[in-house]
Design a protein around this motif. Sequence first.
Motif, PDB file in Angstrom:
ATOM      1  N   ASN A  34      -8.869   4.468   8.065  1.00 48.77           N
ATOM      2  CA  ASN A  34      -7.427   4.238   7.900  1.00 48.77           C
ATOM      3  C   ASN A  34      -6.701   4.712   9.151  1.00 48.77           C
ATOM      4  N   THR A  43      -9.498  10.142   3.212  1.00 48.68           N
ATOM      5  CA  THR A  43      -8.334   9.268   2.977  1.00 48.68           C
ATOM      6  C   THR A  43      -8.426   8.367   1.746  1.00 48.68           C
ATOM      7  N   TYR A  87       0.602   5.328   0.631  1.00 47.27           N
ATOM      8  CA  TYR A  87      -0.231   6.410   1.149  1.00 47.27           C
ATOM      9  C   TYR A  87       0.477   7.735   0.931  1.00 47.27           C
ATOM     10  N   ASP A  88      -0.215   8.698   0.341  1.00 50.69           N
ATOM     11  CA  ASP A  88       0.378   9.996   0.029  1.00 50.69           C
ATOM     12  C   ASP A  88      -0.193  11.061   0.962  1.00 50.69           C
ATOM     13  N   VAL A 135      -0.816   8.742   8.659  1.00 47.66           N
ATOM     14  CA  VAL A 135      -2.047   9.397   8.210  1.00 47.66           C
ATOM     15  C   VAL A 135      -2.708  10.124   9.383  1.00 47.66           C
ATOM     16  N   TYR A 167       0.848  -1.188   0.000  1.00 51.30           N
ATOM     17  CA  TYR A 167       0.000   0.000   0.000  1.00 51.30           C
ATOM     18  C   TYR A 167       0.881   1.235   0.000  1.00 51.30           C
ATOM     19  N   HIS A 209      -3.549   4.255   9.961  1.00 55.09           N
ATOM     20  CA  HIS A 209      -2.093   4.272   9.860  1.00 55.09           C
ATOM     21  C   HIS A 209      -1.539   5.470  10.627  1.00 55.09           C
ATOM     22  N   VAL A 211       4.700   5.163   3.055  1.00 54.25           N
ATOM     23  CA  VAL A 211       4.135   6.504   3.164  1.00 54.25           C
ATOM     24  C   VAL A 211       5.013   7.470   2.374  1.00 54.25           C
ATOM     25  N   CYS A 248      -5.817   8.987  -0.976  1.00 58.05           N
ATOM     26  CA  CYS A 248      -4.397   9.033  -0.602  1.00 58.05           C
ATOM     27  C   CYS A 248      -3.709   7.698  -0.827  1.00 58.05           C
ATOM     28  N   GLY A 249      -4.470   6.612  -1.051  1.00 56.97           N
ATOM     29  CA  GLY A 249      -3.856   5.291  -1.070  1.00 56.97           C
ATOM     30  C   GLY A 249      -4.095   4.514  -2.344  1.00 56.97           C
ATOM     31  N   GLU A 292       3.550  -1.303   3.837  1.00 64.65           N
ATOM     32  CA  GLU A 292       2.892   0.004   3.796  1.00 64.65           C
ATOM     33  C   GLU A 292       3.968   1.071   3.649  1.00 64.65           C
ATOM     34  N   GLY A 335      -7.149   4.264  -0.059  1.00 66.56           N
ATOM     35  CA  GLY A 335      -6.604   4.788   1.186  1.00 66.56           C
ATOM     36  C   GLY A 335      -7.586   4.694   2.338  1.00 66.56           C
TER      37      GLY A 335
END
Length: 421
Positions: free
Chosen positions: A55, A280, A26-27, A60, A24, A57, A400, A283-284, A398, A379
Amino acid sequence: MHGGTGEAGDPTEPLQNRVETPAYLYDLAAVRGAYGQLRGCLPESSGLLFSLKANPHPAVLRQLAALGCRAEVSSPGEMESAVAAGFRADGILYTGPGKRDRDVVRALEAGVRQFSVDSPYALDQLDRLGRAAATEVTALLRVNPPVPPVGAGLAMTGGPSQFGADLSWVEEEPQFFKSRRHARVAGIHLYMGSNLTSEETLLATFRYALEVVRQVEAALDVRLPVVDLGGGFGAPYAVEGALPRFTTLRGRLEELLAAELPGYGAGERQVVFESGRYLTAGCGRLLTRVLDVKRSHGRRIVVLDAGVNDLGGMSGLRKEHRVDPQLLPGPTPHRPAGQEPSGATIVAGPLCHPLDVWTRDGALPGAAVGDLVTVPNVGAYGLHSALALFHCHAMPLEVVVDGEREVERGRAFLGRERITP
């Protein structure tokens, strides 16, 4: 490239080629963009809560906490994750249709003071535990209206439900829903449904919610200072697409609240909204590789190294309609001539279960063993709603990023590991 080591590798290589799959990505820049976009759609004076179930995380969560978002949690793990990420404990709303005494006690010890309650028993529980902790606890009464919202991807009200007390119950026996000595009923909590993608549907839902607020306040003979209207702001899931833009929602909401919520604008009401998906989803994305391509009973089958154990728990529960993986350009390590079946593709995962299927009418034209595939807009309700422990596969990586810059990477845990409390 088939698989990988999970190491950063050559920094000049595209990130998608430097990660072990499944992975995954994530931005955080996308998180900031979504927050700013949604915040701009809501009344300036309103509060916004992030639903951690979308999410949790840590990176995040840290980003959303830094932006000033509050947190909505529904488990001890979510509560502790929110506090660790920097959300103020006294701004957290602890929800859920059933709470163990020890979980409420842990939340109180962490500084949480606001809880959503679904029944008179839940109010009594808060009163009892608040008394034991020598503190006053604030309760938001969750109400189950008689009619489900129109256009919701998932209705949370309008029928028999573990969520909230039926409106008719509150009206018929209001004495059971009044404040206790250590559990003050300070507001109402309404969450009608999820994945609402049009302004008209959102406004109709909020208008109905405000009518329910009026009926509850009339039954309890009190004006409640906190009104949680929920959210349901829609976003694409596991398919290409941009976040909806609710360009006139802020002004129309201001008018609606001024007209239908007495005391709004005079400092007598705090109105809050909730969102998980909108903040979110975009973002993913999930990266996965093709393990096999074959034909079966005239159908084309593509098997990936990610399945419902990594993504698709919501789809398997019929919450989401489909997952639409897409082939990324790049070298193909193994493409045997003459083995390319035509027609719609069944896209499956690596599990030994016939329900490990993302879609039965996918595309993936020309996919071959080793090809890289991506699933966008996951995300929210991605890894954290998947069947992660089934078959004991390793958890996905994961990673990021913040725009083009990698921030961190790691795994939550392995399904084979025993977690000791």
